[in-house]
Design an enzyme around this catalytic site. Sequence first.
Site, short mmCIF file in Angstrom:
data_model
loop_
_atom_site.label_atom_id
_atom_site.label_comp_id
_atom_site.label_asym_id
_atom_site.label_seq_id
_atom_site.Cartn_x
_atom_site.Cartn_y
_atom_site.Cartn_z
N SER A 11 -2.56 4.02 24.07
CA SER A 11 -3.92 3.91 23.62
C SER A 11 -4.27 4.14 22.35
CB SER A 11 -4.68 4.11 24.52
OG SER A 11 -6.18 3.84 24.14
N HIS A 36 -1.20 -0.44 23.46
CA HIS A 36 -2.48 -0.53 24.28
C HIS A 36 -3.83 -0.68 23.44
CE1 HIS A 36 -4.62 -0.50 28.30
NE2 HIS A 36 -5.54 0.15 27.74
N ASP A 38 -7.89 -1.02 23.33
CA ASP A 38 -8.79 -0.95 24.14
C ASP A 38 -10.16 -1.72 23.40
OD1 ASP A 38 -8.08 0.38 26.64
OD2 ASP A 38 -7.76 2.05 25.13
N MET A 40 -13.95 -2.69 23.52
CA MET A 40 -15.30 -2.40 24.24
C MET A 40 -16.53 -3.00 23.86
SD MET A 40 -14.61 1.69 24.96
CE MET A 40 -13.09 2.17 25.74
N HIS A 69 -6.54 -4.48 26.45
CA HIS A 69 -7.42 -4.33 27.67
C HIS A 69 -8.96 -4.51 27.08
CE1 HIS A 69 -9.07 -1.01 30.30
NE2 HIS A 69 -9.40 -1.82 30.86
N MET A 71 -12.53 -4.72 27.94
CA MET A 71 -13.77 -4.06 28.70
C MET A 71 -14.94 -4.76 27.95
SD MET A 71 -12.42 -0.28 28.68
CE MET A 71 -11.28 -0.54 27.23
N MET A 140 -7.61 1.47 36.99
CA MET A 140 -8.55 2.47 36.01
C MET A 140 -8.34 3.83 36.63
SD MET A 140 -9.01 1.07 33.33
CE MET A 140 -9.79 2.78 32.46
N ASP A 178 -4.45 4.00 33.71
CA ASP A 178 -5.04 4.34 32.44
C ASP A 178 -6.25 5.22 32.43
OD1 ASP A 178 -6.35 3.95 29.94
OD2 ASP A 178 -6.76 1.72 30.23
C1 DX5 Z 1 -10.72 4.08 28.55
C2 DX5 Z 1 -9.67 3.24 28.20
C3 DX5 Z 1 -8.39 4.20 28.01
C4 DX5 Z 1 -8.35 5.28 27.05
C5 DX5 Z 1 -7.30 6.29 27.72
O1 DX5 Z 1 -11.85 3.06 28.74
O2 DX5 Z 1 -9.25 2.17 28.71
O3 DX5 Z 1 -7.38 3.29 27.56
O4 DX5 Z 1 -8.06 5.11 25.81
O5 DX5 Z 1 -7.48 7.45 27.09
P1 DX5 Z 1 -6.89 8.89 27.55
O6 DX5 Z 1 -5.56 8.76 27.62
O7 DX5 Z 1 -7.26 9.82 26.43
O8 DX5 Z 1 -7.76 9.25 28.71
ZN ZN Z 2 -7.42 0.91 28.33
#
Ligand code: DX5
Ligand code: ZN
Length: 220
Positions: A11, A36, A38, A40, A69, A71, A140, A178
């Site tokens: 990620s 990956h 993310d 948001m 991903h 969100m 998750m 994740d």
């Molecule tokens: C959280 C993300 C993850 C995050 C994981 O909302 O979806 O992908 O980056 O980070 P670590 O591995 O640091 O928990």
């Molecule tokens: Zn993620």
Amino acid sequence: MNKRQIKVSPSILAARFDRLGEEVRAVDAAGADYIHLDVMDGHFVPNISFGPSVIKSLRSCSDKIFDVHLMIAPVDPFIGAFADAGANIITAHVEAGPHTHRTIQAIKHAGCKAGLALNPGTPAEAIEPLIDDLDLVLVMTVNPGFGGQSFIESVLRKVTRVREMIDRSGRDIDLEVDGGINPSTAARCVAAGANVLVAGTAIFGGDPSHYAAEIDALRG
Ligand code: DX5
Ligand code: ZN
């Protein structure tokens, strides 16, 4: 599960944002299977990261599968933009809206593989009616929104349940975990049935010269 069947999806949320292109090239060279990404929106989750234009810029840095991903809520108006940016897999949250079947169809129509994500508080059964349409289920293991959080142990039971559902379907569906994934939690997730490990802090927390070793350590 054979070590070589375990896929690692770094990620980039935990990467250095002042050199994202180099970071993506580095994890690609270090043996990442997926990248990956993310996304948001400050609405579905209490944080804002990046959108399609950043993903499009990174597309030239790696030929690996871009595992996006989302969100965000709503999802559907943005699917085309993420597909155009170079996403290969697009995963939406079941909690993001009432029309998940429509979202899955739209992702496939855009030419991408389709995933559904489950927050820690959402039961495995939420994806059961759609299992035959999915290419990936993301369980998750933290509440989404931030990197660097602690793994939630109780979610392991759900990983087992989702693995049973996938096996019953007889289809080739990735089971991705994740959040808070490190070599110790990765081993427990794999034992419960996960085959794709997302990790931010565990990979990008150290020096780029260690990325290959960090990725390898996650595979067990
Ligand atoms: C959280 C993300 C993850 C995050 C994981 O909302 O979806 O992908 O980056 O980070 P670590 O591995 O640091 O928990
Ligand atoms: Zn993620």
